[in-house]
Scaffold this active site. Structure first.
Site, PDB file in Angstrom:
ATOM      1  N   HIS A 141      34.614  32.497  -2.768  1.00 18.54           N
ATOM      2  CA  HIS A 141      34.713  31.808  -4.060  1.00 18.54           C
ATOM      3  C   HIS A 141      34.319  30.340  -3.990  1.00 18.54           C
ATOM      4  O   HIS A 141      34.499  29.679  -2.969  1.00 18.54           O
ATOM      5  CB  HIS A 141      36.073  32.011  -4.729  1.00 18.54           C
ATOM      6  CG  HIS A 141      37.265  31.497  -3.973  1.00 18.54           C
ATOM      7  ND1 HIS A 141      37.755  30.235  -4.142  1.00 18.54           N
ATOM      8  CD2 HIS A 141      38.075  32.083  -3.066  1.00 18.54           C
ATOM      9  CE1 HIS A 141      38.827  30.076  -3.372  1.00 18.54           C
ATOM     10  NE2 HIS A 141      39.039  31.176  -2.704  1.00 18.54           N
ATOM     11  N   ASP A 145      35.378  27.831  -6.084  1.00 22.25           N
ATOM     12  CA  ASP A 145      36.317  26.818  -6.558  1.00 22.25           C
ATOM     13  C   ASP A 145      37.392  26.489  -5.532  1.00 22.25           C
ATOM     14  O   ASP A 145      37.593  27.207  -4.554  1.00 22.25           O
ATOM     15  CB  ASP A 145      36.988  27.274  -7.864  1.00 22.25           C
ATOM     16  CG  ASP A 145      37.820  28.551  -7.697  1.00 22.25           C
ATOM     17  OD1 ASP A 145      37.402  29.440  -6.927  1.00 22.25           O
ATOM     18  OD2 ASP A 145      38.888  28.642  -8.329  1.00 22.25           O
ATOM     19  N   ASP A 197      39.516  26.704   1.933  1.00 23.65           N
ATOM     20  CA  ASP A 197      39.726  27.803   0.987  1.00 23.65           C
ATOM     21  C   ASP A 197      38.916  27.497  -0.267  1.00 23.65           C
ATOM     22  O   ASP A 197      39.351  26.768  -1.120  1.00 23.65           O
ATOM     23  CB  ASP A 197      41.225  27.915   0.665  1.00 23.65           C
ATOM     24  CG  ASP A 197      41.523  28.983  -0.362  1.00 23.65           C
ATOM     25  OD1 ASP A 197      40.637  29.789  -0.664  1.00 23.65           O
ATOM     26  OD2 ASP A 197      42.662  28.988  -0.882  1.00 23.65           O
ATOM     27  N   GLU A 202      38.363  31.754  -8.772  1.00 19.56           N
ATOM     28  CA  GLU A 202      39.293  32.645  -8.066  1.00 19.56           C
ATOM     29  C   GLU A 202      40.708  32.094  -8.149  1.00 19.56           C
ATOM     30  O   GLU A 202      41.669  32.828  -8.354  1.00 19.56           O
ATOM     31  CB  GLU A 202      38.875  32.789  -6.601  1.00 19.56           C
ATOM     32  CG  GLU A 202      39.618  33.892  -5.849  1.00 19.56           C
ATOM     33  CD  GLU A 202      40.873  33.430  -5.108  1.00 19.56           C
ATOM     34  OE1 GLU A 202      41.604  34.292  -4.602  1.00 19.56           O
ATOM     35  OE2 GLU A 202      41.137  32.203  -5.049  1.00 19.56           O
ATOM     36  N   GLU A 203      40.827  30.782  -7.993  1.00 15.86           N
ATOM     37  CA  GLU A 203      42.155  30.175  -7.928  1.00 15.86           C
ATOM     38  C   GLU A 203      42.891  30.226  -9.266  1.00 15.86           C
ATOM     39  O   GLU A 203      44.096  30.044  -9.314  1.00 15.86           O
ATOM     40  CB  GLU A 203      42.051  28.714  -7.440  1.00 15.86           C
ATOM     41  CG  GLU A 203      41.430  28.549  -6.060  1.00 15.86           C
ATOM     42  CD  GLU A 203      42.310  29.069  -4.927  1.00 15.86           C
ATOM     43  OE1 GLU A 203      43.416  29.568  -5.200  1.00 15.86           O
ATOM     44  OE2 GLU A 203      41.867  28.984  -3.767  1.00 15.86           O
ATOM     45  N   ASP A 239      37.855  35.158   2.840  1.00 14.99           N
ATOM     46  CA  ASP A 239      38.754  34.231   2.139  1.00 14.99           C
ATOM     47  C   ASP A 239      40.136  34.212   2.803  1.00 14.99           C
ATOM     48  O   ASP A 239      41.124  33.885   2.160  1.00 14.99           O
ATOM     49  CB  ASP A 239      38.853  34.689   0.662  1.00 14.99           C
ATOM     50  CG  ASP A 239      39.543  33.675  -0.225  1.00 14.99           C
ATOM     51  OD1 ASP A 239      39.640  32.506   0.181  1.00 14.99           O
ATOM     52  OD2 ASP A 239      39.991  34.066  -1.309  1.00 14.99           O
ATOM     53  N   HIS A 261      45.725  25.150   0.104  1.00 10.86           N
ATOM     54  CA  HIS A 261      46.344  24.564  -1.099  1.00 10.86           C
ATOM     55  C   HIS A 261      47.242  23.378  -0.759  1.00 10.86           C
ATOM     56  O   HIS A 261      48.256  23.156  -1.413  1.00 10.86           O
ATOM     57  CB  HIS A 261      47.164  25.612  -1.886  1.00 10.86           C
ATOM     58  CG  HIS A 261      46.358  26.798  -2.323  1.00 10.86           C
ATOM     59  ND1 HIS A 261      46.852  27.762  -3.171  1.00 10.86           N
ATOM     60  CD2 HIS A 261      45.094  27.167  -2.039  1.00 10.86           C
ATOM     61  CE1 HIS A 261      45.913  28.685  -3.372  1.00 10.86           C
ATOM     62  NE2 HIS A 261      44.841  28.337  -2.697  1.00 10.86           N
TER      63      HIS A 261
HETATM   64 ZN   LIG Z   1      40.712  31.483  -1.434  1.00 10.04          ZN
END
Ligand SMILES: [Zn+2]
Length: 422
Positions: free
Chosen positions: A94, A96, A155, A188-189, A211, A393
């Protein structure tokens, strides 16, 4: 250094690091408030990144490229001569990064030959190997972090960089391969990553998301997930003359939340345990609403949780005569285990690929959603592959270059394994 190690350095590790450092500097934070309205991409900056990747593919002479209106970048690499009948496989990552931590102006720091000491970044952000066993195992490795003011964005830029480097490796070194498909997806997030995936474009029967986290980890299980809207209806009167007559929806809400099993909350569970997570509460005397997330690896377990919420809603209603409690359940995603196990070959190849690169395989349940679960539901069994990124994150996010290199090796190995299957 052996010849093989030299090759690896030149064709994988060096271009991978270069790519990764340039990708993390690109601001691609998504915006759930926009994505929730059905707008994709939720932020134009994700499209900028997709366009950059499109150009990079062109430089590799990959010409079958589609960039959809919603910013899914799809690339198809035709099979090499003689391998046209091999199964096609698709790799996804992904574009984002998560919005909870800033992903703007990321300034990656590279620690070569990591000495095993705590790494101190700006704002007293510290990566301490005593508290981070994965980091403790990386002495001598090259570690990449942010400067402490932002997340790193491994990520999933580690995933994007791994896929790009794998494609480049396969093409440059004339590795025999079946058809390879790649999709880089937005949002995705925000939980909307697969809302507009061009499923009709995908010719592969099997997909892999890149991922995941720690080296050797493969993921084929995730939560079953439901969102529950619980609404409380009270009756407002002047507070000075509230007795009798007032039914306070705020108090009803508090009572309901108090009755939820506290030992089954996100902060008290791990591994294969599910939970009830109150996510949001809003309201006043006349009406109030709670959003709950329910998570469970088992279908039965999820049904039990839904029943529990309904029972507690009824109990709250009974405790507040004149009040009303309503429960609305929406399914968010399903555990992909069943869909993947119906096609065991997709996992068998992955496990073999990890083993072939000399790594121990570790099966990890995903305590969250994944694009793979949505794809599996759509009929494309999609396990997840590690990237070598850690502490996603957060400002403590870091990546290991040797683990990222291993991710590339696993992808290349998978391509080889699928090219044997006719
Ligand atoms: Zn991810």
């Amino acid at each position: 250094m052996s010849n093989l190690q030299n090759l690896k350095k030149t064709f994988i590790t060096e271009p991978l690091l270069k790519r990764f450092l340039s990708f993390v500097k690109i601001w691609t934070t998504s915006d759930s408030s926009v994505a929730d309205k059905g707008i994709q991409p939720s932020t134009e900056r994700q499209r900028d990144f997709a366009q950059l990747l499109q150009n990079e593919f062109r430089l590799m002479d990959v010409s079958d490229l589609t960039l959809t209106a919603e910013s899914y970048l799809c690339a198809r690499i035709p099979a090499s001569k003689g391998y046209e009948n091999c199964p096609s496989v698709c790799f996804l990552a992904h574009l984002d990064t998560v919005e909870e931590v800033s992903g703007k102006d990321v300034k990656p720091l590279v620690f070569s030959n990591y000495d095993g000491n705590p790494i101190t970044l700006k704002n007293d952000v510290s990566l301490d190997p005593d508290e981070d066993s994965a980091l403790a195992q990386c002495v001598g490795d090259t570690i990449i972090t942010s400067d402490g003011t932002t997340l790193l964005g491994a990520d999933d830029k580690a995933g994007v960089a791994a896929i790009m480097t794998s494609v480049e490796y396969v093409l440059k070194n004339a590795v025999p391969h079946g058809q390879i498909e790649v999709i880089f997806s937005p949002d995705e997030e925000t939980g909307h990553g697969m809302d507009h995936v061009p499923a009709g474009w995908i010719q592969s029967k099997f997909c892999y998301t890149v991922d995941g986290g720690d080296v050797g980890e493969v993921e084929a299980e995730c939560f079953n997930a439901c969102k529950v809207d619980v609404t409380f209806e009270g009756r407002a009167t002047h507070t000075g003359t509230a007795r009798p007559g007032m039914v306070n929806a705020v108090t009803m809400t508090a009572k309901f939340l108090q009755m939820l099993p506290q030992q089954e909350s996100p902060e008290t569970t791990d591994d294969y345990q599910g939970f009830y997570a109150p996510m949001e509460v809003a309201g006043h005397i006349e009406s109030a609403a709670v959003i709950l997330f329910l998570r469970d690896f088992e279908t039965d377990g999820m049904s039990r949780r839904i029943e529990t919420v309904k029972t507690l809603a009824k109990a709250t209603e009974a405790a507040f005569p004149g009040g009303k409690v309503d429960v609305k359940v929406t399914e968010q995603y399903k555990n992909m285990k069943d869909g993947i196990m119906k096609n065991p070959v997709v996992m068998e190849k992955l496990v073999q690929a990890v083993k072939n690169t000399g790594l121990p395989v570790r099966f990890v349940p995903i305590r969250g959603g994944t694009d793979g679960s949505r794809l599996t539901e759509m009929g494309f069994p999609t396990p997840n592959i590690f990237t070598g990124g850690h502490n996603f994150h957060s400002k403590k996010e870091w990546a290991s270059l040797s683990q990222m290199t291993s991710a590339v090796e696993v992808i290349c190995e998978l391509v080889k394994l699928w090219s044997i299957e006719k």
